[in-house]
Scaffold this motif. Sequence first.
Motif, PDB file in Angstrom:
ATOM      1  N   GLY A 119      48.702  33.227  22.668  1.00 46.40           N
ATOM      2  CA  GLY A 119      48.076  32.004  22.213  1.00 46.40           C
ATOM      3  C   GLY A 119      47.744  31.044  23.347  1.00 46.40           C
ATOM      4  O   GLY A 119      47.290  29.935  23.103  1.00 46.40           O
ATOM      5  N   GLY A 120      47.965  31.471  24.578  1.00 43.36           N
ATOM      6  CA  GLY A 120      47.698  30.573  25.700  1.00 43.36           C
ATOM      7  C   GLY A 120      47.344  31.334  26.964  1.00 43.36           C
ATOM      8  O   GLY A 120      47.125  32.545  26.961  1.00 43.36           O
ATOM      9  N   ASP A 121      47.323  30.599  28.060  1.00 48.15           N
ATOM     10  CA  ASP A 121      46.959  31.167  29.358  1.00 48.15           C
ATOM     11  C   ASP A 121      48.179  31.833  29.989  1.00 48.15           C
ATOM     12  O   ASP A 121      49.180  31.185  30.252  1.00 48.15           O
ATOM     13  N   SER A 122      48.087  33.119  30.226  1.00 44.16           N
ATOM     14  CA  SER A 122      49.205  33.852  30.835  1.00 44.16           C
ATOM     15  C   SER A 122      48.826  34.395  32.213  1.00 44.16           C
ATOM     16  O   SER A 122      49.410  35.367  32.679  1.00 44.16           O
ATOM     17  N   THR A 123      47.854  33.768  32.851  1.00 46.37           N
ATOM     18  CA  THR A 123      47.380  34.252  34.149  1.00 46.37           C
ATOM     19  C   THR A 123      48.506  34.323  35.181  1.00 46.37           C
ATOM     20  O   THR A 123      48.691  35.363  35.826  1.00 46.37           O
ATOM     21  N   ARG A 124      49.285  33.238  35.329  1.00 48.32           N
ATOM     22  CA  ARG A 124      50.364  33.243  36.337  1.00 48.32           C
ATOM     23  C   ARG A 124      51.400  34.315  36.038  1.00 48.32           C
ATOM     24  O   ARG A 124      51.853  35.016  36.938  1.00 48.32           O
ATOM     25  N   ALA A 125      51.780  34.450  34.782  1.00 48.71           N
ATOM     26  CA  ALA A 125      52.775  35.460  34.414  1.00 48.71           C
ATOM     27  C   ALA A 125      52.221  36.864  34.613  1.00 48.71           C
ATOM     28  O   ALA A 125      52.928  37.762  35.088  1.00 48.71           O
ATOM     29  N   PHE A 126      50.965  37.054  34.286  1.00 51.86           N
ATOM     30  CA  PHE A 126      50.361  38.378  34.417  1.00 51.86           C
ATOM     31  C   PHE A 126      50.231  38.790  35.885  1.00 51.86           C
ATOM     32  O   PHE A 126      50.415  39.953  36.222  1.00 51.86           O
ATOM     33  N   ARG A 127      49.928  37.856  36.739  1.00 53.36           N
ATOM     34  CA  ARG A 127      49.743  38.159  38.164  1.00 53.36           C
ATOM     35  C   ARG A 127      51.069  38.225  38.922  1.00 53.36           C
ATOM     36  O   ARG A 127      51.089  38.379  40.131  1.00 53.36           O
ATOM     37  N   GLY A 128      52.188  38.151  38.236  1.00 50.79           N
ATOM     38  CA  GLY A 128      53.495  38.190  38.893  1.00 50.79           C
ATOM     39  C   GLY A 128      53.818  39.536  39.500  1.00 50.79           C
ATOM     40  O   GLY A 128      53.175  40.548  39.228  1.00 50.79           O
ATOM     41  N   ASP A 129      54.853  39.558  40.328  1.00 51.24           N
ATOM     42  CA  ASP A 129      55.266  40.777  41.037  1.00 51.24           C
ATOM     43  C   ASP A 129      55.787  41.871  40.114  1.00 51.24           C
ATOM     44  O   ASP A 129      55.881  43.024  40.513  1.00 51.24           O
ATOM     45  N   GLN A 130      56.144  41.527  38.890  1.00 55.40           N
ATOM     46  CA  GLN A 130      56.715  42.512  37.979  1.00 55.40           C
ATOM     47  C   GLN A 130      55.680  43.518  37.484  1.00 55.40           C
ATOM     48  O   GLN A 130      56.042  44.557  36.947  1.00 55.40           O
ATOM     49  N   HIS A 131      54.402  43.225  37.647  1.00 58.42           N
ATOM     50  CA  HIS A 131      53.361  44.125  37.153  1.00 58.42           C
ATOM     51  C   HIS A 131      52.793  44.993  38.272  1.00 58.42           C
ATOM     52  O   HIS A 131      52.393  44.472  39.308  1.00 58.42           O
ATOM     53  N   PRO A 132      52.726  46.307  38.053  1.00 59.26           N
ATOM     54  CA  PRO A 132      52.070  47.179  39.038  1.00 59.26           C
ATOM     55  C   PRO A 132      50.561  46.952  39.016  1.00 59.26           C
ATOM     56  O   PRO A 132      50.023  46.366  38.066  1.00 59.26           O
ATOM     57  N   ASP A 133      49.879  47.421  40.034  1.00 63.49           N
ATOM     58  CA  ASP A 133      48.433  47.213  40.157  1.00 63.49           C
ATOM     59  C   ASP A 133      47.660  47.785  38.968  1.00 63.49           C
ATOM     60  O   ASP A 133      46.669  47.214  38.541  1.00 63.49           O
ATOM     61  N   LYS A 134      48.111  48.915  38.439  1.00 67.66           N
ATOM     62  CA  LYS A 134      47.331  49.563  37.380  1.00 67.66           C
ATOM     63  C   LYS A 134      47.461  48.885  36.018  1.00 67.66           C
ATOM     64  O   LYS A 134      46.789  49.275  35.076  1.00 67.66           O
ATOM     65  N   VAL A 135      48.267  47.851  35.907  1.00 69.78           N
ATOM     66  CA  VAL A 135      48.406  47.162  34.626  1.00 69.78           C
ATOM     67  C   VAL A 135      47.097  46.473  34.229  1.00 69.78           C
ATOM     68  O   VAL A 135      46.824  46.293  33.051  1.00 69.78           O
ATOM     69  N   GLN A 136      46.267  46.125  35.185  1.00 67.35           N
ATOM     70  CA  GLN A 136      44.958  45.528  34.870  1.00 67.35           C
ATOM     71  C   GLN A 136      44.116  46.501  34.056  1.00 67.35           C
ATOM     72  O   GLN A 136      43.408  46.100  33.136  1.00 67.35           O
ATOM     73  N   GLN A 137      44.203  47.798  34.364  1.00 69.84           N
ATOM     74  CA  GLN A 137      43.458  48.806  33.597  1.00 69.84           C
ATOM     75  C   GLN A 137      43.924  48.842  32.149  1.00 69.84           C
ATOM     76  O   GLN A 137      43.120  49.034  31.239  1.00 69.84           O
ATOM     77  N   ILE A 138      45.206  48.673  31.940  1.00 68.65           N
ATOM     78  CA  ILE A 138      45.735  48.642  30.574  1.00 68.65           C
ATOM     79  C   ILE A 138      45.217  47.399  29.863  1.00 68.65           C
ATOM     80  O   ILE A 138      44.721  47.468  28.738  1.00 68.65           O
ATOM     81  N   LEU A 139      45.286  46.244  30.525  1.00 71.14           N
ATOM     82  CA  LEU A 139      44.837  44.995  29.914  1.00 71.14           C
ATOM     83  C   LEU A 139      43.356  45.045  29.566  1.00 71.14           C
ATOM     84  O   LEU A 139      42.940  44.562  28.507  1.00 71.14           O
ATOM     85  N   ASP A 140      42.545  45.632  30.424  1.00 68.72           N
ATOM     86  CA  ASP A 140      41.096  45.686  30.201  1.00 68.72           C
ATOM     87  C   ASP A 140      40.734  46.344  28.870  1.00 68.72           C
ATOM     88  O   ASP A 140      39.689  46.049  28.297  1.00 68.72           O
ATOM     89  N   GLN A 141      41.589  47.209  28.374  1.00 66.38           N
ATOM     90  CA  GLN A 141      41.331  47.884  27.099  1.00 66.38           C
ATOM     91  C   GLN A 141      41.323  46.904  25.928  1.00 66.38           C
ATOM     92  O   GLN A 141      40.787  47.201  24.869  1.00 66.38           O
ATOM     93  N   PHE A 142      41.922  45.714  26.105  1.00 66.25           N
ATOM     94  CA  PHE A 142      42.086  44.762  25.024  1.00 66.25           C
ATOM     95  C   PHE A 142      41.159  43.554  25.138  1.00 66.25           C
ATOM     96  O   PHE A 142      41.276  42.585  24.394  1.00 66.25           O
ATOM     97  N   TYR A 143      40.214  43.617  26.060  1.00 63.26           N
ATOM     98  CA  TYR A 143      39.282  42.510  26.300  1.00 63.26           C
ATOM     99  C   TYR A 143      38.400  42.282  25.073  1.00 63.26           C
ATOM    100  O   TYR A 143      37.813  43.223  24.536  1.00 63.26           O
ATOM    101  N   ILE A 144      38.319  41.005  24.635  1.00 67.44           N
ATOM    102  CA  ILE A 144      37.456  40.685  23.483  1.00 67.44           C
ATOM    103  C   ILE A 144      36.453  39.576  23.774  1.00 67.44           C
ATOM    104  O   ILE A 144      35.573  39.334  22.966  1.00 67.44           O
ATOM    105  N   GLY A 145      36.606  38.886  24.883  1.00 69.65           N
ATOM    106  CA  GLY A 145      35.639  37.821  25.199  1.00 69.65           C
ATOM    107  C   GLY A 145      36.116  36.930  26.327  1.00 69.65           C
ATOM    108  O   GLY A 145      37.076  37.239  27.017  1.00 69.65           O
ATOM    109  N   ASP A 146      35.402  35.823  26.488  1.00 69.93           N
ATOM    110  CA  ASP A 146      35.686  34.881  27.570  1.00 69.93           C
ATOM    111  C   ASP A 146      35.990  33.497  27.003  1.00 69.93           C
ATOM    112  O   ASP A 146      35.649  33.180  25.861  1.00 69.93           O
ATOM    113  N   ILE A 147      36.608  32.676  27.845  1.00 68.44           N
ATOM    114  CA  ILE A 147      36.856  31.284  27.485  1.00 68.44           C
ATOM    115  C   ILE A 147      35.556  30.504  27.690  1.00 68.44           C
ATOM    116  O   ILE A 147      34.902  30.633  28.722  1.00 68.44           O
ATOM    117  N   GLN A 148      35.216  29.739  26.679  1.00 65.18           N
ATOM    118  CA  GLN A 148      34.015  28.912  26.725  1.00 65.18           C
ATOM    119  C   GLN A 148      34.272  27.715  27.627  1.00 65.18           C
ATOM    120  O   GLN A 148      35.276  27.022  27.467  1.00 65.18           O
TER     121      GLN A 148
END
Length: 141
Positions: free
Chosen positions: A111-140
């Motif tokens: 329900g909010g911005d999780s950019t800082r949490a998503f870019r944290g050290d706990q995520h491997p590089d390939k997690v972006q590929q997983i996230l991309d599967q769930f893309y539905i749009g952009d912030i206006q």
Amino acid sequence: MDFSSLQIDISTVIIYGAISILVVYLVSTYLMPGKPAPAKPAGNKPAAKAAAKPPKKKFTPPTEFKKFTVSEVAKHSSTDDAWIIVDDKVYDVTSYVEEHMGGDAILNYVGGDSTRAFRGDQHPDKVQQILDQFYIGDIQK
């Protein structure tokens, strides 16, 4: 045949035996066709971080992508309806919440911005590929 003239001490036999075993192990581990080499962690990250699980449930992305306001995304803040914002992109991660390797930590940001949490050290590089599967749009903007 007379083997009494052969003089081999026990240390030589042990050394050659150990070398032979090492060679067989290395060949069978790294050079056997059809058998993958053991996985190595990427960079200096621990092995646990190197393996992100892909989602079990398939998310079907929309055919057209929309623009959402931050307040629209905020309405999707539960386990059963979970959207997040990462780098001004909106993702519907509802079907991934149960698969998230970090457990319920993902729910802190739905329900909010999780950019800082998503870019944290706990995520491997390939997690972006997983996230991309769930893309539905952009912030206006």
